[in-house]
Design a protein around this motif. Structure first.
Motif, PDB file in Angstrom:
ATOM      1  N   ASP A  35       9.930  21.128   4.887  1.00 47.89           N
ATOM      2  CA  ASP A  35       9.095  22.037   4.381  1.00 47.89           C
ATOM      3  C   ASP A  35       7.626  21.539   4.681  1.00 47.89           C
ATOM      4  O   ASP A  35       6.644  22.175   5.090  1.00 47.89           O
ATOM      5  CB  ASP A  35       8.822  22.229   2.991  1.00 47.89           C
ATOM      6  N   ALA A  36       7.340  20.155   4.612  1.00 48.76           N
ATOM      7  CA  ALA A  36       6.159  19.524   4.766  1.00 48.76           C
ATOM      8  C   ALA A  36       5.815  19.606   6.417  1.00 48.76           C
ATOM      9  O   ALA A  36       4.557  19.943   6.545  1.00 48.76           O
ATOM     10  CB  ALA A  36       6.155  18.001   4.262  1.00 48.76           C
ATOM     11  N   TYR A  56       0.693  -1.301  -0.121  1.00 48.61           N
ATOM     12  CA  TYR A  56       0.081   0.020  -0.181  1.00 48.61           C
ATOM     13  C   TYR A  56       0.980   1.313  -0.041  1.00 48.61           C
ATOM     14  O   TYR A  56       1.714   1.409   0.952  1.00 48.61           O
ATOM     15  CB  TYR A  56      -0.858  -0.043   1.144  1.00 48.61           C
ATOM     16  N   ASP A  57       0.819   2.058  -1.210  1.00 48.58           N
ATOM     17  CA  ASP A  57       1.806   3.089  -1.247  1.00 48.58           C
ATOM     18  C   ASP A  57       0.844   4.382  -1.160  1.00 48.58           C
ATOM     19  O   ASP A  57       0.166   5.006  -2.122  1.00 48.58           O
ATOM     20  CB  ASP A  57       2.327   3.017  -2.754  1.00 48.58           C
ATOM     21  N   ARG A  58       1.124   5.156  -0.056  1.00 46.31           N
ATOM     22  CA  ARG A  58       0.399   6.490   0.284  1.00 46.31           C
ATOM     23  C   ARG A  58       1.333   7.517   0.367  1.00 46.31           C
ATOM     24  O   ARG A  58       1.083   8.622   0.496  1.00 46.31           O
ATOM     25  CB  ARG A  58      -0.394   6.314   1.750  1.00 46.31           C
ATOM     26  N   GLY A  59       2.520   7.296  -0.288  1.00 48.28           N
ATOM     27  CA  GLY A  59       3.665   8.350  -0.218  1.00 48.28           C
ATOM     28  C   GLY A  59       4.433   8.458   1.196  1.00 48.28           C
ATOM     29  O   GLY A  59       3.982   7.739   2.018  1.00 48.28           O
ATOM     30  N   ASP A  60       5.343   9.247   1.270  1.00 54.62           N
ATOM     31  CA  ASP A  60       6.041   9.166   2.572  1.00 54.62           C
ATOM     32  C   ASP A  60       5.361  10.385   3.447  1.00 54.62           C
ATOM     33  O   ASP A  60       4.748  11.312   2.716  1.00 54.62           O
ATOM     34  CB  ASP A  60       7.469   9.481   2.070  1.00 54.62           C
ATOM     35  N   GLY A  61       5.871  10.448   4.644  1.00 54.40           N
ATOM     36  CA  GLY A  61       5.390  11.601   5.374  1.00 54.40           C
ATOM     37  C   GLY A  61       6.470  12.213   6.598  1.00 54.40           C
ATOM     38  O   GLY A  61       7.628  11.695   6.474  1.00 54.40           O
ATOM     39  N   ALA A  62       5.930  12.912   7.175  1.00 57.10           N
ATOM     40  CA  ALA A  62       6.724  13.480   8.188  1.00 57.10           C
ATOM     41  C   ALA A  62       5.930  13.864   9.648  1.00 57.10           C
ATOM     42  O   ALA A  62       4.611  14.126   9.430  1.00 57.10           O
ATOM     43  CB  ALA A  62       7.436  14.823   7.761  1.00 57.10           C
ATOM     44  N   THR A  63       6.629  13.804  10.863  1.00 55.84           N
ATOM     45  CA  THR A  63       6.126  14.100  12.012  1.00 55.84           C
ATOM     46  C   THR A  63       6.800  15.110  12.848  1.00 55.84           C
ATOM     47  O   THR A  63       8.115  15.079  12.451  1.00 55.84           O
ATOM     48  CB  THR A  63       5.322  12.798  12.502  1.00 55.84           C
ATOM     49  N   ALA A 106       1.633  16.221  15.345  1.00 56.89           N
ATOM     50  CA  ALA A 106       1.627  16.913  14.221  1.00 56.89           C
ATOM     51  C   ALA A 106       2.071  15.912  13.171  1.00 56.89           C
ATOM     52  O   ALA A 106       2.954  15.739  13.062  1.00 56.89           O
ATOM     53  CB  ALA A 106       1.664  18.219  14.027  1.00 56.89           C
ATOM     54  N   ALA A 107       1.313  15.886  11.802  1.00 60.78           N
ATOM     55  CA  ALA A 107       2.103  14.822  10.853  1.00 60.78           C
ATOM     56  C   ALA A 107       1.078  15.037   9.861  1.00 60.78           C
ATOM     57  O   ALA A 107       0.037  15.443   9.655  1.00 60.78           O
ATOM     58  CB  ALA A 107       1.948  13.534  11.198  1.00 60.78           C
ATOM     59  N   GLY A 108       1.856  14.476   8.349  1.00 59.61           N
ATOM     60  CA  GLY A 108       1.102  14.586   7.272  1.00 59.61           C
ATOM     61  C   GLY A 108       2.015  14.173   6.159  1.00 59.61           C
ATOM     62  O   GLY A 108       3.208  13.871   6.424  1.00 59.61           O
ATOM     63  N   LEU A 109       1.449  14.051   5.036  1.00 62.79           N
ATOM     64  CA  LEU A 109       2.236  13.482   3.626  1.00 62.79           C
ATOM     65  C   LEU A 109       3.126  14.667   3.098  1.00 62.79           C
ATOM     66  O   LEU A 109       2.737  15.676   3.229  1.00 62.79           O
ATOM     67  CB  LEU A 109       1.271  12.828   2.690  1.00 62.79           C
TER      68      LEU A 109
END
Length: 222
Positions: free
Chosen positions: A122-123, A69-76, A111-114
């Motif tokens: 920046d993300a 399952y590929d949802r892209g990379d993220g950051a937190t 806090a986190a997101g793609l």
């Protein structure tokens, strides 16, 4: 009517094509030879089934099929205030945990997101502002982790940064156009740490709180 498979030979709703080719050119591990990639679904995220040959240490070769399952990379990011010994978290409804036995689905998290098309730094500045209302300056890169390597391709970039209480802008945040309804929660750090396994059951949040206690801003301090 358009013939073809969305995401493969015709664009999906995000305009992507060629998603059935991902992995076919992998050569980094000589024991693994990718034979076929089947595109199972392409909506916002991408579900693939990949068939590959795997050479075991004794020389035998087995053919395996794995779904990814590929949802892209993220950051937190862990936002912390060292003088007051507080951390800034979010609480929002997560259906995936609600359907898997969480009492109400209201998960306490960092806090986190793609990443989307942004760099990890920046993300995470973008996500921190959207989810907490805090504008983040310099950030500390903590580590990068694969959160669920058995089936999810996502690599999560972990950060930490101090925040100022003057930067808090109310108790709710999130983008209404994305259906976000986020409660901003400021907690005493020791309370948050003691809540691991009870009120805090999100993996990325647990990891950042433990990092903060062992090697981060609250290590060796009381």
């Amino acid at each position: 009517m358009t013939d073809g498979t969305p995401g493969a030979d015709v664009p999906d709703r995000r305009g992507r094509t060629g998603l059935h080719l991902t992995g076919l050119d992998l050569r980094r591990n000589p024991r693994v030879r990718v034979r076929e990639v089947e595109l199972l679904a392409s909506d916002w995220c991408v579900l693939r089934a990949t068939t590959y040959d795997y050479t075991h240490p004794d020389g035998t070769v087995s053919t395996e099929r794995r779904e990814t399952y590929d949802r892209g990379d993220g950051a937190t990011i862990l936002l912390y205030e060292p003088e007051r010994r507080t951390v800034l978290l979010t609480r929002q409804f997560r259906y995936a945990v609600y359907v898997n036995d969480h009492p109400d689905g209201m998960l306490l998290e960092t806090a986190a997101g793609l990443l989307d098309d942004d760099s990890p730094e920046d993300a995470i500045r973008r996500e921190a502002a959207e989810e907490t209302g805090v504008e983040v300056g310099d950030v500390e890169h903590v580590f990068d982790v694969y959160m669920s390597p058995g089936s999810v391709t996502e690599r999560l970039h972990f950060f930490a940064a101090p925040y100022s209480v003057r930067g808090l802008d109310g108790s709710r945040a999130g983008l209404a156009e994305e259906g976000e309804d986020i409660e901003v929660v400021e907690l005493d750090f020791d309370t948050a740490l003691a809540s691991i396994g009870t009120d805090v059951v999100d993996a990325k949040t647990v990891m950042l709180l433990q990092w903060a206690a062992l090697r981060g801003p609250f290590s060796g301090s009381r």
